[in-house]
Design an enzyme around this catalytic site. Structure first.
Site, short mmCIF file in Angstrom:
data_model
loop_
_atom_site.label_atom_id
_atom_site.label_comp_id
_atom_site.label_asym_id
_atom_site.label_seq_id
_atom_site.Cartn_x
_atom_site.Cartn_y
_atom_site.Cartn_z
N ASN A 165 -47.36 -35.37 -45.56
CA ASN A 165 -49.04 -35.08 -45.30
C ASN A 165 -49.97 -34.47 -46.09
OD1 ASN A 165 -51.41 -36.91 -44.89
ND2 ASN A 165 -50.69 -37.12 -42.67
N ASP A 166 -50.18 -33.38 -45.02
CA ASP A 166 -51.01 -32.49 -45.60
C ASP A 166 -51.09 -31.75 -47.27
OD1 ASP A 166 -52.90 -33.14 -43.24
OD2 ASP A 166 -51.85 -31.09 -42.65
N VAL A 167 -49.52 -31.75 -47.35
CA VAL A 167 -49.79 -30.84 -49.26
C VAL A 167 -49.42 -31.59 -49.68
CG1 VAL A 167 -47.78 -28.68 -47.42
CG2 VAL A 167 -46.73 -31.47 -48.62
#
Lengths: 101, 466
Positions: B392-394
């Site tokens: 997600n964040d990456v």
């Protein structure tokens, strides 16, 4: 610890730090997990300190120290053996090309 | 010096050299195994050398300890699944640090209870010992909390309350104050045990406010502390191999912490005291979301089957779903159709450094297909389909595009540059950081909901029929 011993120990520490920086910055991200478990196993060398304490050094060795040393031996050995076994297991999995079964 | 002392010192020297050579081997997967065998041999020599120590009175407890530890270690080593590697590592940090703390306590006890001449306990030795005990104890409990979070026993969400940082800082200050007092008055037994207790408590409080997504940094940092505690043991016992091995471990953890922080564009203090993931939601949800486009299994299968290049981007979701083998199967099917398959791996994907690489290697993915962030990004514009699996964040484009985002400036894998993006996700919820991800709302992105392993297995069949 005499002053000369302290200085020597600081030399060893400083040189090991530089060497560690040089050696470890070359480890690719690919192998960062094995690196962590390998350094973990290696620092389990504190086992050698625990062994001497668990064995009761000196003429009037302390029972309390021996018990603490014994627990430390168990912890360190778990790290050494577990760390090396897992590192080996992981490294065996890294293959350049796939091997057809 | 008698011959035993020479033998012991020589075995330690040999071990030191072999440890360094062993770590040097880790600079390449081809040489890594040999390197580890050298380190193992070094360890064995050091242990045999130590057993020759003339002061040892009784071997009973040593042998029982060695056998018990070996059994525990071997059992863990053989049976722990690769997906649980972060937990296992956290636990081993706890063990290592605890051992260091115990050695320190045992030494202190021996000096203050008349088993060793108190005159020998100088300020330097007390300083090293205090450092060892403080660092060892806080790392022990800190690692246990990290273990609990990774294992799901302790809630992964950051645990925060008002005045937390001030409280923790005060606690740390008191602990360090006691430590300094002890350097000058080593015989103050009560302050010593208070310091010990406070260090244990501080370890718990240090890790509790840190969210699961920050685990790679915490793991590296705890690794560093555990190593430095071992090095301090070396100073206490006047043992060079301990100093060398501990320092190597400490610096390895330190370098990894820096790399992980850099991969998130955050400072270590921010990770430790920022309690990321709780306050972050405030800036998210600015309303420019739009709708997520859900795609069907068959649609995805067709896209994949007729693509010429596919990049998989795994995240922690891959580990939780145990989907590494399913990805590999899908990749096999695609490669048989002539599709080029690559994997893009973000440094902080997963819960510890290198987590994803190990999982994929376990599934027999050759490491020549695993690409780092900087290597994969230039290739993405020529990629037909990027498949994001439980990450997600990456892959959050906000890090690049939105300067007010809490993760602004964090390097990401720019999957949104590829021709099509498929996101495999369990549900519509937000990731661990609680941040909204604009990638999911881009026209290029298709969402495929469901358990990653299940979805991937079904995709294998669908691609074969496409």
């Amino acid at each position: 610890m005499s002053p000369t011993n302290i200085i020597t120990a600081l030399y060893v520490f400083a040189l090991a730090a530089f060497l560690g920086y040089q050696v470890i910055s070359r480890v690719p991200p690919l192998l960062h997990t094995p690196l962590m478990s390998a350094t973990n196993a290696i620092s389990g060398i504190s086992l050698v300190g625990s062994i001497v304490i668990a064995g009761g050094t000196g003429p009037h060795h302390s029972k309390v120290a021996m018990v603490l040393g014994f627990i430390a031996v168990v912890c360190s050995t778990t790290n050494v053996v577990g760390g090396f076994v897992i590192t080996d297991r992981m490294l065996r999995m890294f293959k350049r090309r796939e091997t057809k079964k | 010096m008698n011959w035993q002392t020479y033998f012991i010192e020589f075995s330690y020297l040999l071990a030191s050299i072999l440890f360094i050579l062993g770590l040097k081997g880790l600079s390449h997967p081809e040489t890594a195994k040999r390197g580890m065998h050298m380190a193992e041999f070094g360890m064995m020599m050091a242990i045999i050398g130590t057993l020759m120590h003339f002061e040892i009175v009784s071997y009973t407890w040593i042998i029982v300890g060695l056998l018990l530890g070996s059994t525990l270690g071997a059992a863990m080593g053989v049976w722990v699944p690769m997906t649980a590697m972060p937990q296992r590592t956290a636990l081993s940090h706890a063990f290592g640090a605890f051992a260091a703390a115990l050695v320190g306590i045992a030494e202190y006890y021996s000096y203050t209870h008349g088993f060793k001449p108190l005159a020998e306990l100088g300020q330097v030795k007390m300083g090293a010992m205090g450092f060892e005990i403080m660092l060892g104890s806080l790392t022990t409990t800190g690692s246990l909390i990290a273990f609990g979070k990774l294992q799901g026993i302790v809630p992964g969400k950051p645990l925060v309350y008002r005045g937390q940082n001030i409280f923790n800082m005060t606690l740390l200050a008191v602990t360090i104050g006691l430590f300094i007092y002890l350097i000058f008055v080593p015989t103050a037994v009560i302050p010593f045990y208070v310091m010990l207790g406070l260090a244990f408590v501080f370890g718990v409080l240090l890790v509790l406010p840190i969210g699961s997504a920050d685990m790679p940094v915490v793991m590296s940092l705890l690794n560093s502390y555990a190593g430095l505690a071992s090095a301090a043991t070396g100073f206490v016992l006047g043992n060079n191999v301990l100093i060398i091995a501990g320092t190597l471990d400490g610096f390895s953890g330190f370098i990894l912490s820096i790399l992980m922080c850099r991969a998130m564009n955050r400072s270590i203090t921010n990770v430790l005291f920022g309690a990321f993931g709780s306050a972050a939601t405030a800036t998210a949800g600015e309303g420019e979301q739009g709708t997520m486009r859900e795609v069907s299994m068959d649609d995805v299968a067709v896209q994949l089957a007729y693509a010429s290049k596919v990049v998989f981007v795994p995240g922690y979701g891959l580990a939780t779903a145990q989907a590494q083998h399913a990805v590999r199967e899908l990749a096999n099917v695609l490669e048989e159709r002539g599709v080029i398959v690559k994997y893009g791996i973000h440094p902080v994907a997963g819960r510890m450094p290198g987590h994803m690489n190990v999982l994929l290697a376990e599934a027999n993915v050759p490491y020549s297909q695993l690409y780092e962030l900087e290597q994969i990004n230039p290739e993405l514009s020529s990629t037909d389909v990027s498949v994001v699996i439980g990450a997600n964040d990456v892959v959050n484009p906000d890090a690049r595009d939105n300067p007010s985002s809490p993760i602004a400036g964090m390097p990401i894998i720019e999957v949104d540059r590829s021709k099509s993006v498929i996101v495999l996700k369990r549900g519509q919820g937000k990731g661990f950081s609680g941040l909204e991800n604009p990638l999911f709302f881009k026209p290029v992105t298709g969402m495929l909901y469901g358990d990653a392993k299940d979805t991937l297995t079904k995709l294998v069949g669908a691609v074969q029929h496409a």
